[in-house]
Write an enzyme that holds these catalytic residues in place. Structure first.
Site, PDB file in Angstrom:
ATOM      1  N   THR A  46       0.766  -1.137  -0.037  1.00  0.00           N
ATOM      2  CA  THR A  46       0.197   0.076   0.233  1.00  0.00           C
ATOM      3  C   THR A  46       1.106   1.303  -0.091  1.00  0.00           C
ATOM      4  O   THR A  46       1.798   1.379   0.958  1.00  0.00           O
ATOM      5  CB  THR A  46      -0.836  -0.136   1.308  1.00  0.00           C
ATOM      6  OG1 THR A  46      -1.753  -1.124   1.181  1.00  0.00           O
ATOM      7  CG2 THR A  46      -1.738   1.237   1.268  1.00  0.00           C
ATOM      8  N   ILE A 105       4.494  -1.166   3.057  1.00  0.00           N
ATOM      9  CA  ILE A 105       4.235   0.298   2.961  1.00  0.00           C
ATOM     10  C   ILE A 105       5.190   0.396   1.603  1.00  0.00           C
ATOM     11  O   ILE A 105       6.420   0.417   1.672  1.00  0.00           O
ATOM     12  CB  ILE A 105       4.716   1.034   4.171  1.00  0.00           C
ATOM     13  CG1 ILE A 105       3.527   0.757   5.198  1.00  0.00           C
ATOM     14  CG2 ILE A 105       4.421   2.665   3.690  1.00  0.00           C
ATOM     15  CD1 ILE A 105       2.123   1.193   4.840  1.00  0.00           C
ATOM     16  N   LYS A 106       4.572   1.201   0.665  1.00  0.00           N
ATOM     17  CA  LYS A 106       5.412   1.775  -0.604  1.00  0.00           C
ATOM     18  C   LYS A 106       5.791   2.980  -0.450  1.00  0.00           C
ATOM     19  O   LYS A 106       5.059   3.836   0.008  1.00  0.00           O
ATOM     20  CB  LYS A 106       4.515   1.249  -1.891  1.00  0.00           C
ATOM     21  CG  LYS A 106       4.249  -0.119  -2.221  1.00  0.00           C
ATOM     22  CD  LYS A 106       3.463  -0.130  -3.588  1.00  0.00           C
ATOM     23  CE  LYS A 106       4.474  -0.117  -4.869  1.00  0.00           C
ATOM     24  NZ  LYS A 106       3.296  -0.516  -5.856  1.00  0.00           N
ATOM     25  N   LEU A 107       7.135   3.256  -0.616  1.00  0.00           N
ATOM     26  CA  LEU A 107       7.541   4.384  -0.271  1.00  0.00           C
ATOM     27  C   LEU A 107       8.538   4.863  -1.765  1.00  0.00           C
ATOM     28  O   LEU A 107       9.026   4.127  -2.166  1.00  0.00           O
ATOM     29  CB  LEU A 107       8.672   4.721   0.692  1.00  0.00           C
ATOM     30  CG  LEU A 107       7.926   4.586   2.180  1.00  0.00           C
ATOM     31  CD1 LEU A 107       9.294   4.332   3.210  1.00  0.00           C
ATOM     32  CD2 LEU A 107       7.120   5.512   2.318  1.00  0.00           C
TER      33      LEU A 107
END
Length: 325
Positions: free
Chosen positions: A103, A139-141
């Site tokens: 996400t 968690i996509k960064l």
């Protein structure tokens, strides 16, 4: 070379063979049930497209209701509704896969380390409210210097697993490994796109594809020096690129290319392996912020594709907010 129908019955498809050597993930879609990937990933563009489909209208309504319930200014309500929508989509996907869902944190925070940390923790809290533990979330960064340092803090201090996206340069990959993030998503197809658009050569054999060569170098570097960070090739333009990266830790593949692989019957030979990687002649390097910025800046393709990717994801985030508004 065509395979006879009798031999084909005994032989596994290329997709099935690929799963023996590589963990296969999928971009969020209705094809999850058909291809049975381990993991799935989303991004603002995919969520925007899905949110406009009648099948997902209930999720949009729930997100809007959540934003209103928390109150605050209209801007705050829309931000909360967006976060909730991403989590609702993630929760739906997790009902249908055994692994993890990625996400994405808002791309407009790509140069705000503290902002990314805060937003990531908020998304994890929303998943917790939905009864989903952080072990099932990536968690996509964005792989900016700030994004990579945010990932370092999230992993070390909060036990939040990160997937570093929009990764195009070797410098980005080295910095991510040094930060100890869980996973990186180097973009194979977008690298190819840049070279086709900016060079004289318009077609490449899979082994000479610039995106394939980039991921191969990263994979070999990680395995040679014992980094635990997972390499997940992404953004493929054709099945040749995928087959040329057989043996890579993870590959995330679109439904269209999954369909092509499932209908192809040829012997698939792994091209990447830990043993071969450890025999490669590569030099270990360390990158502080100054060295990272210089090395990344030396790669024109990576500079342009990173900034372009951030702008496009940010534009889709704005469109999503307008839709919710």
């Amino acid at each position: 070379m065509s395979v006879s129908p009798v031999k084909r019955q005994k032989m596994e498809s290329v997709l099935d063979q690929l799963k023996h050597h590589t963990t296969v993930g999928i971009f969020v879609s209705l094809a999850i049930d058909e291809y049975k990937p381990l993991d799935a990933t989303t991004n603002p563009s995919l969520i925007l497209a899905a949110a406009q489909m009648p099948a997902y209208q209930e999720l949009v309504d729930d997100a809007v209701a959540y934003g209103k319930k928390l109150g605050g200014s209209e801007e705050e309500q829309i931000k909360n509704a967006c976060d909730k929508l991403f989590v609702l989509f993630g929760a739906e996907i997790l009902k249908r896969i055994p692994g993890r869902v990625s996400t994405e944190v808002d791309a407009r925070l790509s140069f705000d380390k503290e902002g990314m940390i805060q937003r990531a923790r908020r998304l994890i809290d929303l998943y917790k409210e939905a009864g989903i533990g952080k072990d099932r979330i990536l968690i996509k960064l964005s792989s900016t210097w700030e994004g990579i340092q945010a990932g370092k803090v999230l992993e070390a201090e909060y036990g939040i697993h990160c997937n570093m996206t929009l990764l195009f340069s070797f410098a980005q990959a080295v910095a991510c490994a040094e930060a100890g993030v869980t996973l990186i998503s180097p973009f194979v197809g977008r690298i190819l796109d840049w070279y086709v658009a900016n060079g004289d050569k318009k077609t490449y054999e899979p082994s000479e594809d610039p995106g394939v060569k980039s991921v191969t170098k990263i994979y070999n570097y990680y395995k040679k020096f014992g980094y635990k960070t997972i390499v997940m090739g992404a953004s493929f333009r054709n099945t040749g690129e995928i087959k040329a990266l057989t043996g890579c830790d993870y590959l995330t593949i679109s439904p269209k290319l999954l369909a092509e692989l499932s209908k192809e019957y040829v012997k698939l030979t792994p091209t990447l392996s830990v043993k071969e990687a450890q025999a490669c002649e590569l030099e270990k390097i360390h990158l502080d912020e100054k060295a990272f910025r210089w090395h990344h800046n030396e790669d024109q393709m990576a500079v342009e594709k990173l900034s372009d990717g951030i702008r496009k994801f940010a534009a889709d985030a704005i469109k999503l907010e307008r839709m919710l508004k």
